[in-house]
Design a protein around this motif. Structure first.
Motif, short mmCIF file in Angstrom:
data_model
loop_
_atom_site.label_atom_id
_atom_site.label_comp_id
_atom_site.label_asym_id
_atom_site.label_seq_id
_atom_site.Cartn_x
_atom_site.Cartn_y
_atom_site.Cartn_z
N UNK A 63 0.83 -1.21 0.00
CA UNK A 63 0.00 0.00 0.00
C UNK A 63 0.86 1.25 0.00
N UNK A 64 1.95 1.23 0.74
CA UNK A 64 2.88 2.38 0.74
C UNK A 64 3.43 2.62 -0.66
N UNK A 65 3.78 1.55 -1.35
CA UNK A 65 4.30 1.68 -2.71
C UNK A 65 3.24 2.26 -3.64
N UNK A 66 2.00 1.80 -3.47
CA UNK A 66 0.90 2.34 -4.29
C UNK A 66 0.72 3.83 -4.02
N UNK A 67 0.72 4.23 -2.77
CA UNK A 67 0.52 5.63 -2.41
C UNK A 67 1.64 6.51 -2.97
N UNK A 68 2.88 6.02 -2.83
CA UNK A 68 4.03 6.80 -3.32
C UNK A 68 3.95 6.98 -4.83
N UNK A 133 -7.35 7.99 -4.70
CA UNK A 133 -6.60 6.76 -4.49
C UNK A 133 -5.65 6.91 -3.29
N UNK A 134 -5.03 8.09 -3.19
CA UNK A 134 -4.14 8.36 -2.06
C UNK A 134 -4.92 8.36 -0.75
N UNK A 135 -6.11 8.93 -0.78
CA UNK A 135 -6.94 8.96 0.43
C UNK A 135 -7.34 7.54 0.86
N UNK A 136 -7.74 6.73 -0.09
CA UNK A 136 -8.10 5.35 0.22
C UNK A 136 -6.89 4.56 0.72
N UNK A 137 -5.73 4.89 0.20
CA UNK A 137 -4.50 4.23 0.67
C UNK A 137 -4.24 4.56 2.13
N UNK A 138 -4.45 5.82 2.50
CA UNK A 138 -4.28 6.21 3.91
C UNK A 138 -5.26 5.47 4.81
N UNK A 139 -6.49 5.34 4.35
CA UNK A 139 -7.49 4.62 5.15
C UNK A 139 -7.14 3.14 5.31
N UNK A 140 -6.64 2.54 4.24
CA UNK A 140 -6.27 1.12 4.32
C UNK A 140 -5.07 0.92 5.24
N UNK A 141 -4.15 1.90 5.26
CA UNK A 141 -3.01 1.81 6.18
C UNK A 141 -3.46 1.89 7.63
N UNK A 142 -4.47 2.70 7.90
CA UNK A 142 -5.02 2.79 9.25
C UNK A 142 -5.66 1.46 9.67
N UNK A 143 -6.36 0.84 8.72
CA UNK A 143 -6.96 -0.46 9.00
C UNK A 143 -5.90 -1.50 9.30
N UNK A 144 -4.79 -1.46 8.55
CA UNK A 144 -3.70 -2.39 8.79
C UNK A 144 -3.06 -2.17 10.16
#
Length: 209
Positions: A63-68, A133-144
């Motif tokens: 997810x970090x790679x996707x966000x970057x 997409x970046x916002x959803x990535x942040x949300x998924x990182x919080x879930x993780x």
């Protein structure tokens, strides 16, 4: 009469042996039961906690790679889409391994949320909406992060259980040792010491005749 006393002593000794043997069998049963539970707890720590933590690390890294890549300016949209699609595919491959582990109800709930967030990331990738997409990535990182914390808490619980069972085995082992000592003492008393009777001959009074 002596034969009757000897039989009584042997009967008492046999009764003591049977009683102590039963106690030892009961103690061994509980030690075996605790050992089995300890092994299960240790396996759970490895299979269902450490491995899951490894999967969560892989998820987080992807997810970090996707966000970057989404916030980068240089790659074109097509390159971004291909990159994100490959990372999402790698995430889906991990899903099968993750779901094969033992999950609590809360873990299942949070993981379902994570899967929905990944699906949203896939939709934003198709639409080339890199901001969302970046916002959803942040949300998924919080879930993780929530899933990772669950792993830590569950791992501590399993470790506490394993330590408790191990301490219980030590107590049963000390109990067995005490029974062996008691058995030795009683056997010596019933079979050996009672036979060692000191015969004292009282001299007769001198005859006055």
């Amino acid at each position: 009469m002596r034969d009757i006393n000897t039989i009584n002593k042997k009967t008492k000794a046999a009764a003591v042996l049977i009683f102590v043997t039963i106690l030892l069998l009961i103690s061994n049963y509980f030690i075996g039961l605790n050992s089995k539970k300890t092994n299960e707890s240790i396996k759970a720590i490895y299979n269902d906690r450490l491995m899951v933590s490894h999967y969560i690390f892989q998820y987080t890294n992807a997810i970090h790679q996707i966000k970057i890549r989404a916030i980068q300016i240089n790659p074109n949209d097509s390159e971004k889409q291909n990159f994100v699609s490959k990372r999402l595919q790698s995430i889906h491959r991990i899903d099968k391994k993750y779901l094969a582990t033992v999950l609590t109800s809360e873990e299942k709930k949070q993981f379902k949320t994570f899967q929905n967030q990944c699906a949203a990331i896939g939709t934003m990738n198709q639409n080339k909406d890199w901001q969302k997409l970046t916002q959803w990535s942040d949300q998924s990182l919080q879930t993780l992060e929530v899933l990772a914390q669950i792993q830590i808490d569950e791992g501590k619980t399993e470790l506490t259980t394993a330590n408790t069972l191990h301490n219980g085995n030590k107590i049963f082992a000390q109990f067995e040792m005490g029974l062996f000592i008691i058995l030795g003492c009683l056997s010596a008393y019933l079979l050996v010491l009672k036979k060692m009777k000191i015969k004292i001959k009282i001299p007769e009074s001198p005859s006055l005749n």
